[in-house]
Design a protein around this motif. Structure first.
Motif, PDB file in Angstrom:
ATOM      1  N   THR A  34       0.334  11.583   7.461  1.00  0.00           N
ATOM      2  CA  THR A  34       1.311  12.337   6.387  1.00  0.00           C
ATOM      3  C   THR A  34      -0.444  13.665   5.128  1.00  0.00           C
ATOM      4  O   THR A  34      -1.181  12.493   5.965  1.00  0.00           O
ATOM      5  CB  THR A  34       1.389  12.084   5.201  1.00  0.00           C
ATOM      6  OG1 THR A  34       1.645  11.478   4.154  1.00  0.00           O
ATOM      7  CG2 THR A  34       2.781  10.994   5.572  1.00  0.00           C
ATOM      8  N   THR A  35      -0.062  14.499   5.336  1.00  0.00           N
ATOM      9  CA  THR A  35      -0.682  15.025   4.293  1.00  0.00           C
ATOM     10  C   THR A  35      -1.673  14.661   3.514  1.00  0.00           C
ATOM     11  O   THR A  35      -3.172  14.866   3.302  1.00  0.00           O
ATOM     12  CB  THR A  35      -0.076  16.498   3.874  1.00  0.00           C
ATOM     13  OG1 THR A  35       1.057  16.094   2.542  1.00  0.00           O
ATOM     14  CG2 THR A  35      -0.039  17.024   4.866  1.00  0.00           C
ATOM     15  N   ARG A  36      -1.097  13.715   2.866  1.00  0.00           N
ATOM     16  CA  ARG A  36      -1.285  12.557   1.639  1.00  0.00           C
ATOM     17  C   ARG A  36      -1.625  11.590   1.327  1.00  0.00           C
ATOM     18  O   ARG A  36      -0.637  10.631   2.349  1.00  0.00           O
ATOM     19  CB  ARG A  36      -1.234  13.252   0.046  1.00  0.00           C
ATOM     20  CG  ARG A  36      -1.314  12.331  -1.393  1.00  0.00           C
ATOM     21  CD  ARG A  36      -0.626  13.215  -2.039  1.00  0.00           C
ATOM     22  NE  ARG A  36      -1.019  12.369  -3.376  1.00  0.00           N
ATOM     23  CZ  ARG A  36      -0.826  10.897  -3.799  1.00  0.00           C
ATOM     24  NH1 ARG A  36       0.062  10.265  -3.378  1.00  0.00           N
ATOM     25  NH2 ARG A  36      -0.932  10.674  -4.761  1.00  0.00           N
TER      26      ARG A  36
ATOM     27  N   ARG B  61      -4.153   4.823   0.413  1.00  0.00           N
ATOM     28  CA  ARG B  61      -5.469   4.657  -0.260  1.00  0.00           C
ATOM     29  C   ARG B  61      -5.081   3.819  -1.663  1.00  0.00           C
ATOM     30  O   ARG B  61      -3.415   3.558  -2.034  1.00  0.00           O
ATOM     31  CB  ARG B  61      -5.373   6.061  -1.184  1.00  0.00           C
ATOM     32  CG  ARG B  61      -5.943   6.383  -2.600  1.00  0.00           C
ATOM     33  CD  ARG B  61      -5.962   7.978  -3.062  1.00  0.00           C
ATOM     34  NE  ARG B  61      -4.307   7.681  -3.549  1.00  0.00           N
ATOM     35  CZ  ARG B  61      -4.940   8.736  -4.262  1.00  0.00           C
ATOM     36  NH1 ARG B  61      -5.388   9.948  -4.808  1.00  0.00           N
ATOM     37  NH2 ARG B  61      -3.548   9.220  -5.261  1.00  0.00           N
ATOM     38  N   VAL B  62      -6.059   2.424  -1.772  1.00  0.00           N
ATOM     39  CA  VAL B  62      -5.453   1.602  -3.554  1.00  0.00           C
ATOM     40  C   VAL B  62      -5.275   1.940  -4.593  1.00  0.00           C
ATOM     41  O   VAL B  62      -6.694   2.012  -4.375  1.00  0.00           O
ATOM     42  CB  VAL B  62      -6.533   0.508  -2.882  1.00  0.00           C
ATOM     43  CG1 VAL B  62      -5.977  -0.108  -3.918  1.00  0.00           C
ATOM     44  CG2 VAL B  62      -5.846   0.252  -1.243  1.00  0.00           C
ATOM     45  N   VAL B  63      -4.831   1.847  -5.072  1.00  0.00           N
ATOM     46  CA  VAL B  63      -4.659   3.068  -6.235  1.00  0.00           C
ATOM     47  C   VAL B  63      -4.580   1.744  -7.724  1.00  0.00           C
ATOM     48  O   VAL B  63      -5.257   2.124  -8.533  1.00  0.00           O
ATOM     49  CB  VAL B  63      -4.221   4.058  -6.785  1.00  0.00           C
ATOM     50  CG1 VAL B  63      -3.200   5.352  -5.732  1.00  0.00           C
ATOM     51  CG2 VAL B  63      -2.395   2.953  -6.823  1.00  0.00           C
TER      52      VAL B  63
ATOM     53  N   PRO C   8       3.635   3.771  -6.486  1.00  0.00           N
ATOM     54  CA  PRO C   8       3.199   3.259  -5.369  1.00  0.00           C
ATOM     55  C   PRO C   8       4.303   2.998  -4.037  1.00  0.00           C
ATOM     56  O   PRO C   8       4.996   2.423  -4.211  1.00  0.00           O
ATOM     57  CB  PRO C   8       2.207   1.763  -5.439  1.00  0.00           C
ATOM     58  CG  PRO C   8       2.607   1.266  -5.992  1.00  0.00           C
ATOM     59  CD  PRO C   8       3.041   1.658  -7.506  1.00  0.00           C
ATOM     60  N   ARG C   9       3.981   3.888  -2.900  1.00  0.00           N
ATOM     61  CA  ARG C   9       4.598   3.444  -2.206  1.00  0.00           C
ATOM     62  C   ARG C   9       4.629   2.067  -1.243  1.00  0.00           C
ATOM     63  O   ARG C   9       5.975   2.044  -0.412  1.00  0.00           O
ATOM     64  CB  ARG C   9       4.161   4.673  -0.352  1.00  0.00           C
ATOM     65  CG  ARG C   9       5.846   4.383   0.203  1.00  0.00           C
ATOM     66  CD  ARG C   9       7.088   5.325  -0.371  1.00  0.00           C
ATOM     67  NE  ARG C   9       8.195   5.279   0.790  1.00  0.00           N
ATOM     68  CZ  ARG C   9       8.890   4.435   0.693  1.00  0.00           C
ATOM     69  NH1 ARG C   9       8.341   2.823   0.469  1.00  0.00           N
ATOM     70  NH2 ARG C   9       9.564   4.597   1.936  1.00  0.00           N
ATOM     71  N   LEU C  10       3.938   0.958  -1.677  1.00  0.00           N
ATOM     72  CA  LEU C  10       3.323   0.272  -0.895  1.00  0.00           C
ATOM     73  C   LEU C  10       2.752  -0.739  -1.532  1.00  0.00           C
ATOM     74  O   LEU C  10       1.836  -0.492  -2.636  1.00  0.00           O
ATOM     75  CB  LEU C  10       2.388   0.399   0.513  1.00  0.00           C
ATOM     76  CG  LEU C  10       2.426  -0.970   1.638  1.00  0.00           C
ATOM     77  CD1 LEU C  10       3.585  -1.939   1.522  1.00  0.00           C
ATOM     78  CD2 LEU C  10       1.529  -0.852   2.369  1.00  0.00           C
TER      79      LEU C  10
END
Length: 233
Positions: free
Chosen positions: A3-5, A33-35, A53-55
């Motif tokens: 995706t774009t992000r 991306r690990v936030v 987060p999505r995951l």
């Protein structure tokens, strides 16, 4: 399937070196991306509330409770979030609880990067399908609900693997074929950092050059020992 992000990920794991290995691997190989990394349930709630987060990559045995209970929390039900369970918990009760509660996948430690790779590929394929397909037919549903975990076996990635360092590690195990060695012993004798050593050891395990044995002490914190794998006949 990007995706774009980059998709945000939170890792819930109280073993710092393992959390760092997972962070490094998924950010190098996927559009993820690990936030944040949480070593406890309390920190996990904080990071998840902040980033949504999505995951989530979720361990079960944590200092202040069991990760499986996080899956049932109202916090995770309040937004779209998938959970990949990564844990030493191999009892059927925990596994059944996690899957009934909607865990996307369940990986038992020690986890090889090949298996994690397949799980993350499945997750990204799922996200892509959800984003792109507005109306589903039976075939599309079958693809969503019947994605076998072992449908592919990618070769271990050579990204970040330098031939000379790899050769030094292989020579060390060849010279000590009957010894079980910790990562500390390997890096001390080869002359590399722990972070580098763990990456190369995982690569050697995945490629079949060395094998791994888990030495269990405290629950949920097994120690990894490495030795040269027997020659294939």
């Amino acid at each position: 399937m990007t995706t774009t992000r980059a998709i945000d990920v939170v890792i819930v794991e109280d073993e710092p070196h393992l959390a760092e290995l997972h962070r490094e691997y998924i950010e190098q190989n996927f559009h993820l991306r690990v936030v944040g990394i949480a070593p406890s349930l309390e920190k996990a709630h904080e990071l998840i509330s902040r980033h949504q987060p999505r995951l989530i990559l979720l361990d079960n045995y944590l200092p202040d409770g069991k990760g499986v209970n996080l899956i049932d929390s109202p916090l995770l039900k309040s937004f779209e979030c998938s959970v990949i369970f990564i844990t030493a918990a191999s009892d059927m009760q925990t596994c059944s609880h996690a899957m009934r509660s909607g865990a996307f996948d369940y990986l038992i430690k020690p986890v090889f990067f090949q298996r994690l790779h397949v799980s993350l590929e499945r997750f990204l394929r799922f996200i892509h399908t959800v984003q792109q397909v507005k109306v589903v037919d039976q075939h599309a549903l079958d693809r969503l609900f019947n994605l076998p975990a072992a449908e592919s076996s990618p070769a271990p990635s050579t990204k970040g693997i330098e031939p000379n360092t790899l050769e030094r590690i292989k020579r060390f195990f060849t010279d000590n074929p009957d010894s079980n060695m910790s990562v500390e012993e390997v890096v001390e004798n080869v002359g590399i950092s722990k972070t580098t050593g763990r990456r190369y050891l995982e690569y050697c395990v995945e490629s079949g050059f060395i094998s791994i044995e888990m030495l269990y002490g405290n629950i949920g914190h097994p120690r990894r020992l490495y030795r040269k794998a027997p020659a294939k006949e």
